[in-house]
Design a protein around this motif. Structure first.
Motif, short mmCIF file in Angstrom:
data_model
loop_
_atom_site.label_atom_id
_atom_site.label_comp_id
_atom_site.label_asym_id
_atom_site.label_seq_id
_atom_site.Cartn_x
_atom_site.Cartn_y
_atom_site.Cartn_z
N LEU A 295 0.85 -1.19 0.00
CA LEU A 295 0.00 0.00 0.00
C LEU A 295 0.89 1.24 0.00
O LEU A 295 1.38 1.68 1.04
CB LEU A 295 -0.94 -0.02 1.21
CG LEU A 295 -2.01 1.06 1.30
CD1 LEU A 295 -2.85 1.12 0.04
CD2 LEU A 295 -2.90 0.82 2.51
N PHE A 296 1.12 1.81 -1.20
CA PHE A 296 2.07 2.90 -1.37
C PHE A 296 1.57 4.24 -0.84
O PHE A 296 2.37 5.14 -0.55
CB PHE A 296 2.39 3.10 -2.87
CG PHE A 296 3.01 1.93 -3.54
CD1 PHE A 296 2.49 1.41 -4.71
CD2 PHE A 296 4.13 1.32 -3.00
CE1 PHE A 296 3.07 0.33 -5.35
CE2 PHE A 296 4.73 0.25 -3.62
CZ PHE A 296 4.18 -0.27 -4.79
N THR A 301 2.31 9.97 0.23
CA THR A 301 1.61 11.20 0.63
C THR A 301 1.61 11.45 2.12
O THR A 301 1.10 12.48 2.56
CB THR A 301 0.15 11.14 0.14
OG1 THR A 301 -0.55 10.10 0.83
CG2 THR A 301 0.09 10.87 -1.36
N GLY A 302 2.14 10.52 2.92
CA GLY A 302 2.11 10.68 4.37
C GLY A 302 0.73 10.51 4.96
O GLY A 302 0.44 11.03 6.05
N GLU A 319 -8.00 0.65 4.38
CA GLU A 319 -8.60 1.98 4.31
C GLU A 319 -7.63 2.96 3.67
O GLU A 319 -6.42 2.88 3.89
CB GLU A 319 -9.03 2.45 5.70
CG GLU A 319 -7.96 2.40 6.76
CD GLU A 319 -8.49 2.74 8.15
OE1 GLU A 319 -7.65 2.86 9.06
OE2 GLU A 319 -9.70 2.89 8.31
N VAL A 320 -8.21 3.87 2.89
CA VAL A 320 -7.41 4.84 2.14
C VAL A 320 -7.97 6.22 2.42
O VAL A 320 -9.20 6.43 2.37
CB VAL A 320 -7.45 4.55 0.62
CG1 VAL A 320 -6.67 5.60 -0.15
CG2 VAL A 320 -6.91 3.16 0.33
N GLU A 321 -7.11 7.16 2.73
CA GLU A 321 -7.56 8.53 3.00
C GLU A 321 -8.09 9.15 1.71
O GLU A 321 -7.46 9.05 0.65
CB GLU A 321 -6.40 9.35 3.56
CG GLU A 321 -6.83 10.71 4.09
CD GLU A 321 -5.71 11.41 4.83
OE1 GLU A 321 -5.68 12.67 4.79
OE2 GLU A 321 -4.88 10.72 5.45
N ALA A 358 4.30 2.76 7.72
CA ALA A 358 4.18 3.65 8.87
C ALA A 358 5.52 3.59 9.60
O ALA A 358 5.76 2.67 10.39
CB ALA A 358 3.03 3.23 9.78
N ASP A 359 6.40 4.57 9.31
CA ASP A 359 7.78 4.54 9.81
C ASP A 359 8.45 3.23 9.40
O ASP A 359 9.13 2.58 10.20
CB ASP A 359 7.81 4.70 11.33
CG ASP A 359 7.31 6.06 11.78
OD1 ASP A 359 6.72 6.14 12.88
OD2 ASP A 359 7.48 7.03 11.01
N GLY A 360 8.23 2.84 8.18
CA GLY A 360 8.75 1.58 7.66
C GLY A 360 7.60 0.68 7.23
O GLY A 360 6.44 0.92 7.55
N TRP A 361 7.95 -0.36 6.49
CA TRP A 361 6.91 -1.26 5.99
C TRP A 361 6.53 -2.27 7.07
O TRP A 361 7.38 -2.82 7.76
CB TRP A 361 7.41 -2.00 4.75
CG TRP A 361 7.51 -1.10 3.55
CD1 TRP A 361 8.63 -0.56 3.01
CD2 TRP A 361 6.42 -0.64 2.75
NE1 TRP A 361 8.33 0.22 1.93
CE2 TRP A 361 6.97 0.19 1.74
CE3 TRP A 361 5.04 -0.83 2.78
CZ2 TRP A 361 6.19 0.81 0.77
CZ3 TRP A 361 4.26 -0.21 1.82
CH2 TRP A 361 4.83 0.60 0.83
#
Length: 409
Positions: A295-296, A301-302, A319-321, A358-361
């Motif tokens: 999930l890139f 995009t942070g 879930e995707v923002e 999130a701070d790494g995969w």
């Protein structure tokens, strides 16, 4: 002379009398006109009244509408707000076991239920054929159509291998229009029926025990493996009834695979692409998930986009923002994902994974090392453990349109 003088005097007297009579008649006429006008004016001032005739007749008086009417047209009823069912969820169609076959030594017998589609309504016998051959009989008690054919008849095909030879028949249902209308309430159905024989045996020996590929096993992949991609409510309990979101909302997706008479499966989301139309080959497009389950979006995009830990193998939630394309005022999105099935017993690998950044995969099951390839090329996964069944193990599914609006200030 005296006679002439007397006549002149008589004429003068007569003329004077004539003028006096005319003056008197004019005065009487003026008085009559004056009295008539006065009386008419007096009657108009008191409004018109109809003289009550003698007898039992009812007096009629013209109605006066100087006061406003109190009656009004009733207001239209208020429109009721639509109510969605609290347990709304798309139903996964169940396979219909409505066809059976018996392969003989030199013939085949096929039985098809009158309710071929499993919808509680019989089909027309004329609409069902076996390779172009009509039904040879009908069992009214069992409610089935019967087709019988030689192995080389009714459009059969012979497939040969080193160890077996197979006769393939096609049972075809083509619905005809209902009555004189241009509509149908069914779809064209094609069922492959296969009779397998061992080449090492003598076909006429009587020891041969031919088998046939069951209806549920010979159907296409779309009918044996059901892939589904849908939007979910915030609590993950229901299908989202109104796909409209604001920027900053989390759009929740659930991908699943259903299997029937099959080993337990795990569904993998290999890739997802967002477009403004339901076509992945158009621009603009945004691949926010790819590389066999990476999930890139959160890395690029942070955002807070992520996979959720699995509660069952045949479902995966992520879930995707919410986002919109630049220079696009419609805010419309179509999401197309490539879904793949693998055996639930297979290990979590670099091609069978659910990785978020999130701070790494991070892998949703905790096996984070399989995500190390997300910044490179993880390769492509395959359902090699399922390929022996002859099924396709992947499918693209699209949801949309999804509307994303600006958040009000």
């Amino acid at each position: 002379k005296q006679i002439v003088t007397g006549m002149m005097l008589f004429i003068r007297i007569a003329f004077c009398l004539f003028l006096g009579a005319q003056s008197t008649s004019e005065q009487n006429l003026n008085q009559n006109v004056f009295h008539t006008a006065s009386r008419f004016k007096h009657q108009r001032s008191n409004q018109l009244q109809v003289q009550q005739p003698p007898g039992n007749f009812i007096q009629q008086v013209k109605q006066d509408f100087r006061e406003p009417l109190s009656w009004r047209y009733p207001e239209p009823p208020a429109e009721e707000e639509p109510q969605f069912p609290p347990n709304f969820e798309l139903k996964t169609p169940a396979p219909v076991e409505s066809v059976s076959a018996i392969c003989g030594e030199n013939s085949v017998r096929v039985e098809a239920k009158n309710d071929l589609l499993g919808i509680g309504k019989p089909v027309l016998a004329a609409d069902v054929t076996l390779g172009g051959c009509p039904a040879t009989g009908e069992d009214s008690e069992a409610q089935v159509l019967i087709f019988e054919s030689e192995l080389h008849g009714c459009g059969s095909q012979l497939l040969m291998s080193e160890e077996t030879f197979t006769y393939v028949f096609t049972l075809l249902y083509t619905p005809s229009p209902l009555g004189n209308s241009p509509i149908v309430r069914g779809r064209e159905v094609s069922v492959n029926i296969q009779c397998h024989y061992q080449r090492l045996h003598d076909v006429s020996s009587g020891l041969l025990k031919p088998t046939w590929t069951p209806f549920i096993e010979s159907k296409s992949s779309e009918e044996s493996l059901y892939f589904c991609l849908k939007l979910m409510t915030d609590d993950w309990k229901f299908t989202h009834p109104n796909p409209q979101f604001l920027l900053g909302d989390m759009i929740k997706f659930e991908a699943s695979v259903k299997q029937f008479q099959h080993i337990p499966l795990r569904v993998i989301v290999d890739s997802c692409v967002a477009t403004v139309v339901p076509n992945v080959d158009t621009v603009p497009r945004y691949t926010f998930l790819g590389n066999s389950g990476c999930l890139f979006d959160s890395q690029l995009t942070g955002s807070s986009s992520q996979f959720l830990p699995r509660s069952q193998d045949d479902k995966v939630q992520f879930e995707v923002e919410a986002f919109r394309f630049d220079q696009d005022n419609s805010g419309m999105l179509y999401i197309t994902c490539s879904l793949r099935a693998t055996a639930a017993a297979s290990a979590v690998t670099s091609t069978n994974k659910d990785c978020s950044f999130a701070d790494g995969w991070r892998e949703s099951s905790g096996n984070h090392r399989v995500c190390s390839c997300c910044d490179m090329d993880c390769g492509k996964g395959s359902g090699s453990d399922l390929l022996r069944t002859g099924r396709s193990t992947w499918k693209e599914r699209t949801v949309g349109p999804i509307i994303v609006k600006d958040r009000p200030l």
